[in-house]
Structures are given as C-alpha cells and as structure tokens.
Design an enzyme around this catalytic site. Sequence first.
Site, PDB file in Angstrom:
ATOM      1  N   LYS A  86       0.839  -1.205   0.000  1.00 24.77           N
ATOM      2  CA  LYS A  86       0.000   0.000   0.000  1.00 24.77           C
ATOM      3  C   LYS A  86       0.871   1.252   0.000  1.00 24.77           C
ATOM      4  CE  LYS A  86      -3.584   2.334   2.706  1.00 24.77           C
ATOM      5  NZ  LYS A  86      -4.586   2.221   3.783  1.00 24.77           N
TER       6      LYS A  86
ATOM      7  N   GLU B  29      10.361  -4.839   4.701  1.00 18.09           N
ATOM      8  CA  GLU B  29      10.480  -6.232   4.268  1.00 18.09           C
ATOM      9  C   GLU B  29      10.152  -6.376   2.770  1.00 18.09           C
ATOM     10  OE1 GLU B  29       8.570  -5.069   6.772  1.00 18.09           O
ATOM     11  OE2 GLU B  29       8.401  -6.537   8.407  1.00 18.09           O
TER      12      GLU B  29
ATOM     13  N   GLY C 297      -4.964  -1.964   5.048  1.00 17.26           N
ATOM     14  CA  GLY C 297      -4.153  -3.087   4.565  1.00 17.26           C
ATOM     15  C   GLY C 297      -4.847  -4.417   4.775  1.00 17.26           C
ATOM     16  N   ARG C 298      -5.402  -4.630   5.975  1.00 18.54           N
ATOM     17  CA  ARG C 298      -6.007  -5.931   6.265  1.00 18.54           C
ATOM     18  C   ARG C 298      -7.415  -6.076   5.710  1.00 18.54           C
ATOM     19  NH1 ARG C 298      -4.706  -2.761  10.239  1.00 18.54           N
ATOM     20  NH2 ARG C 298      -6.314  -1.785  11.542  1.00 18.54           N
TER      21      ARG C 298
ATOM     22  N   GLU D 132      -5.051  -6.939  14.586  1.00 19.13           N
ATOM     23  CA  GLU D 132      -4.499  -5.652  14.164  1.00 19.13           C
ATOM     24  C   GLU D 132      -5.598  -4.582  14.170  1.00 19.13           C
ATOM     25  OE1 GLU D 132      -2.644  -4.523  10.071  1.00 19.13           O
ATOM     26  OE2 GLU D 132      -1.019  -5.351  11.265  1.00 19.13           O
TER      27      GLU D 132
ATOM     28  N   HIS E 293      -5.201 -33.445  17.195  1.00 21.93           N
ATOM     29  CA  HIS E 293      -3.968 -34.163  17.556  1.00 21.93           C
ATOM     30  C   HIS E 293      -2.852 -33.199  17.904  1.00 21.93           C
ATOM     31  CE1 HIS E 293      -6.003 -37.701  15.896  1.00 21.93           C
ATOM     32  NE2 HIS E 293      -6.455 -36.850  14.980  1.00 21.93           N
TER      33      HIS E 293
ATOM     34  N   LYS F  96       7.913  -0.697  12.862  1.00 24.58           N
ATOM     35  CA  LYS F  96       8.579  -0.328  11.609  1.00 24.58           C
ATOM     36  C   LYS F  96       9.611   0.767  11.873  1.00 24.58           C
ATOM     37  CE  LYS F  96       4.701  -1.241   8.387  1.00 24.58           C
ATOM     38  NZ  LYS F  96       3.818  -0.653   7.339  1.00 24.58           N
TER      39      LYS F  96
HETATM   40  O1  F6P Z   1       0.885  -4.331   9.498  1.00 28.27           O
HETATM   41  C1  F6P Z   1       0.613  -2.981   9.271  1.00 28.27           C
HETATM   42  C2  F6P Z   1       0.352  -2.848   7.822  1.00 28.27           C
HETATM   43  O2  F6P Z   1      -0.044  -1.584   7.458  1.00 28.27           O
HETATM   44  C3  F6P Z   1      -0.691  -3.834   7.416  1.00 28.27           C
HETATM   45  O3  F6P Z   1      -1.977  -3.416   7.694  1.00 28.27           O
HETATM   46  C4  F6P Z   1      -0.311  -3.951   5.986  1.00 28.27           C
HETATM   47  O4  F6P Z   1      -0.946  -5.013   5.476  1.00 28.27           O
HETATM   48  C5  F6P Z   1       1.199  -4.154   6.109  1.00 28.27           C
HETATM   49  O5  F6P Z   1       1.541  -3.225   7.110  1.00 28.27           O
HETATM   50  C6  F6P Z   1       1.928  -3.922   4.831  1.00 28.27           C
HETATM   51  O6  F6P Z   1       1.860  -2.531   4.538  1.00 28.27           O
HETATM   52  P1  F6P Z   1       2.101  -2.108   3.030  1.00 28.27           P
HETATM   53  O7  F6P Z   1       0.983  -2.749   2.244  1.00 28.27           O
HETATM   54  O8  F6P Z   1       2.054  -0.626   3.028  1.00 28.27           O
HETATM   55  O9  F6P Z   1       3.438  -2.673   2.582  1.00 28.27           O
END
Ligand code: F6P
Length: 559
Positions: free
Chosen positions: A206, A212, A267-268, A353, A384, A495
């Site tokens: 986003k 990462e 994001g979620r 979240e 199990h 972050k």
């Molecule tokens: O975990 C926080 C968050 O904003 C999530 O909601 C999102 O999915 C993730 O970081 C990745 O963010 P981005 O899509 O900006 O890389």
Amino acid sequence: MFQLTRSVTWQSLLKLREETANDRIRDYFAADPKRFDKMSLRVGGLFLDYSKHQISDKVLDKLMELAEHSALVQRRAQMFSGDIINVTEDRPVLHTALRNLGDTPVIADGKDVMPEIHATREQIKRFSEEVRSGAWKGYSGERIRDIVNIGIGGSDLGPNMASRALLKYRQADLNFHFVSNVDGAHIQKVLRSLDPATTLFIVSTKTFSTQETLLNARTARRWFIENAGDDADIGAHFIAASTNRKAAMEFGIREENVFEFWAWVGGRYSMWSSIGLPIALAIGYDGFIEMLEGAYEMDQHFLSAPLSNNMPVLMALIGIWYINFVGAETQAIVPYDQALHQLPAFLQQLDMESNGKSVDIFGRPVDYKTGPIVWGQTGSNGQHAFFQLLHQGTRYVPIDFIASLKPEPGVEDHHFALLTNMLAQANAFMEGSSQGGDLDPYSCPGNRPSSVLLLDELTPRNLGALIALYEHKVFVQGVIWNINSFDQWGVQLGKRIAGEISEKIDERSQDFDASTQGLLGLVREHFSAAETPRNKHADKATKTSRKGASSKHDAATKP
Ligand code: F6P
C-alpha cells in the site's frame, strides 16, 4: 462522557454472568427443544449454528441491548457512506465500496470513488486475461508460468489465503508463490525454482515503504537482472499494487502496470482491491467478481437485517460475552477444510491488528478488555495438537468451527469423516465426559462453547461472504468497545524502531537500552560496517548489465 462499563446494560450483563456461570449448555437444550432452530441463521450460502454457547435467552437479549444502545447503527451507516471513521488517520473506511457492484455513488472526501474503482477493476480484468491467456509475454517471448506476490501483512495474507482456498478454481498452468518474510530464506527458496523468462513479480504494498517488501522486491529485481536481462526487461516482469504510484515507478515499474488503490482501504481489508490481483490471476476475473458479489451480499445483510437476526452482530456479541464477561482471553478458529488452512492466519491479522487497542476513539485508556488473541489451525489436525488443552485444560476458549458441506468428487469418504469429526468435537466440547464421576482423571468437564459455520460449498462467492462476515464482526466489536479498528500505530512503532536500529548498527549508540546494545554487539560481530545489509544491496541492485545471450535462457540457478 459515556462510560461503557458503568452503563446499566453492562452492569446487568455482569450480574447475568454471576447468575449463569454454572449453567450447563446442554441444559439449555433440555429446557428449550427449539434452541437450535432459534439460534441458527442462514445468509446466502452460509449457515451459522450458535446454539452451543453458554448464553441463555436472557443473556442474548441483554447482549442485543448492548448493541442497540451502542453507536453501531450510526457508525455502520457512516462507514458505508464514506464518512471519516478512521479518526487517527483522518480517513474514510471504504473496503465495502470495492465490492459495491451496484451503481450507487460512494462519496469520500467530496468525490464519488466508484468511477476509479470501476477503472481499476477494468485494468485488473484486462491484465488478468492477458496473463492467463498467454498474451502477456516475458522478455524472451514466452508466456508467464510463475507469479510471485511480494508483500506482507494485509498485502500478503488476503490474496495468499484466498488463492489457496480457491485452489480448485485455479488455472492449472499458472503457479503462485507468496514471499512475505524479510528472512532471505523465504525469497531464496522461491527464486531457486524459477525461470526469470516466465516469472512475473507483483510488488504488493500500500505504502511502497515497508522494509520487508522493498528488500524482497530489490532482491527479486537483482536476481532478475543477474539471470535474465536488464532494466529494459523489468517492465514485462514486475508490476505493482500500491497507493504510491510515484515510488512504484521509481522502482522501475511501468506506469500502466501500477494497479492503484486508495488510502481509505486498510491493509487488512484490501484483498478486494488490486491487492487481490493474485486472486484474479489465479481464478480469473469472473471468479474474482463472484468473490466480490459474495461479500456484497453479506454487506447487504449486515446493513439491512435486524440486529437480532444479523450474523456479524450475533458473532460479535457472542465474542464480547466471552471476552468481557466470562474472561476468555483467546478465540480459536478451526476450519475443518484443508483449503482454508491459511484462514486462521488471515483472521488473526484482521482481528488482532484491528481491535488490539487499549485506548478509545478519544484517546482515553479503556477500562475493559478489547480484541482477543485469535489463533487456530485446521481440523482434524487440531485434534492431535491442542484439543487436549481445550478439552481438559484450565483455559476457557470459545471455538469457531468452519467447514463446507459439499465434498470434492472422489474423496466423499474423507469429507464425511471430516464433517463427522467436526460435529463430534463440537458435541464433545459441550457434553464433556466423566467415566468415573467428576473426580476421575479421565474426565473432560465439557461445557466448552463453539459456533459452527457451514458453507454450502467453498466457492468464490461463499468465501467472499465469509471474509466480509468476519470483517463486520470485527467492526461491530470495535464500535461497541468504542475503539478505532482501522489504524495500527503499534505496527508503525515496530517499523520505525527497526529502521532506527538498522541505521545505527555501525555505532555503539546510547539510544538503546543496555540489552538492545548488548545484543546489537553480538549481531555486529557478523556484519562489518561495510557489509551491513543497507550498504551491501544499495548499489548492487541498481547495477544493470545485460548478460550474454546464453545466460538469458538458462534457468536461473542462483537467487
Ligand atoms: O501491518 C501494518 C500494515 O499496514 C498492514 O496493515 C499492511 O498489510 C502491512 O503493514 C503492509 O503494509 P504495506 O501494504 O504498506 O506494505
């Protein structure tokens, strides 16, 4: 200022908890033969049985009062109509607009967002049909065979879960890979098996600023250039799903291959947007639309059904009963469906979240519990692994069992065993067992609650409805707790500090506590200043060198 825990309804629920703490769920059935009929509900292709809960009729009525006295009806209208309900980020919350298949305008910041949503859907349609048909060619003129989604959090979990859940609808000659962890082992494992000539990377982010994802994307780009071509070829093998068009283009992605979405998509909550590209590529655009239609139908139910007959509201209130009045700390999600094995992880982010908050929308610390710890694993595996604790442990864990009724051809016997195991477990959790009376070590106390959610069949439509159901359940709980379910400052903190630590790896910074400094000292022994990750990749990734023709066609040998 309204104090939730001082409300008459809240106080009545506390009293009802005292009165019913020793109730046996099984006795509710004995007292009311119509309990199952009264406490089950069908919405489209979903059937919810919520009768096996330690919730009497009086408790349910009082819980419903909690919803009626809350801002739910008003806040629900505000969400769907694009009002700014994400107050700390000053944004609307409009994932529901992404699946608004009607023509009703949705106004955000004074503008109807539907035209740009339709335009992006058209872009997704064109692109997914080009790739699936083989019309989209890589630098060597070959069609795409492997698609790698690079993203994390909501930019991974939704498309990852859905494309695996809908595996049976997937185009057979396309392979999908999801890289999320910054651990290089994750991307190395994926790249090792790929041919750059037939691989397409989707950089899903986003913000286009998540450490990462950017590191993984740079590694993929470096691998591509070292094994295949040069910057000129990036355009045919890298696309982006992002709100940050500028950053995507600076990465080397062609403008027409940036699939935009918007700041008002959390994001979620983003799998309905261009973050859902892998789903459209996997099951086709029509399948993707069917998934949106399922979510749209659940939206309409959520908007129009009376609260007392509203599936997301009922699930939300059941959760609030256990969290705020019974004292349960966690919520288990147990899909008896191997195709839904990623669902617990997806719902974990969606719920934790969103509602893992301790201040209300006014920034005041809350004096009640909020979001639970959400966890789970597929059944029958869970039987199990952790069912022992759930049957005989000291914890009280409400469970959502989820399954689809229609068996796959050829494995009807397996599906029968799967479903009967699930029903047996839900019954056993409620009934318990006592071979030699209450004192024997073999006894399972029972009286442990569960819901059973049945999909007629695991189709794109029913999956869309299932996900929208949980989105709205989380929303309802957030409204009753008066928290903002749509920001994530806790994640932003992580972050930020990760950035500070990696920047200061070279110096013995006093900015950190003695423990962090001591541990950094150990890490530093493995990374000389010149070789710190930040430096090592920064220049190399920008180097462009067209390899000799021969290397362009060798299958990639090293990531
Ligand atoms: O975990 C926080 C968050 O904003 C999530 O909601 C999102 O999915 C993730 O970081 C990745 O963010 P981005 O899509 O900006 O890389």
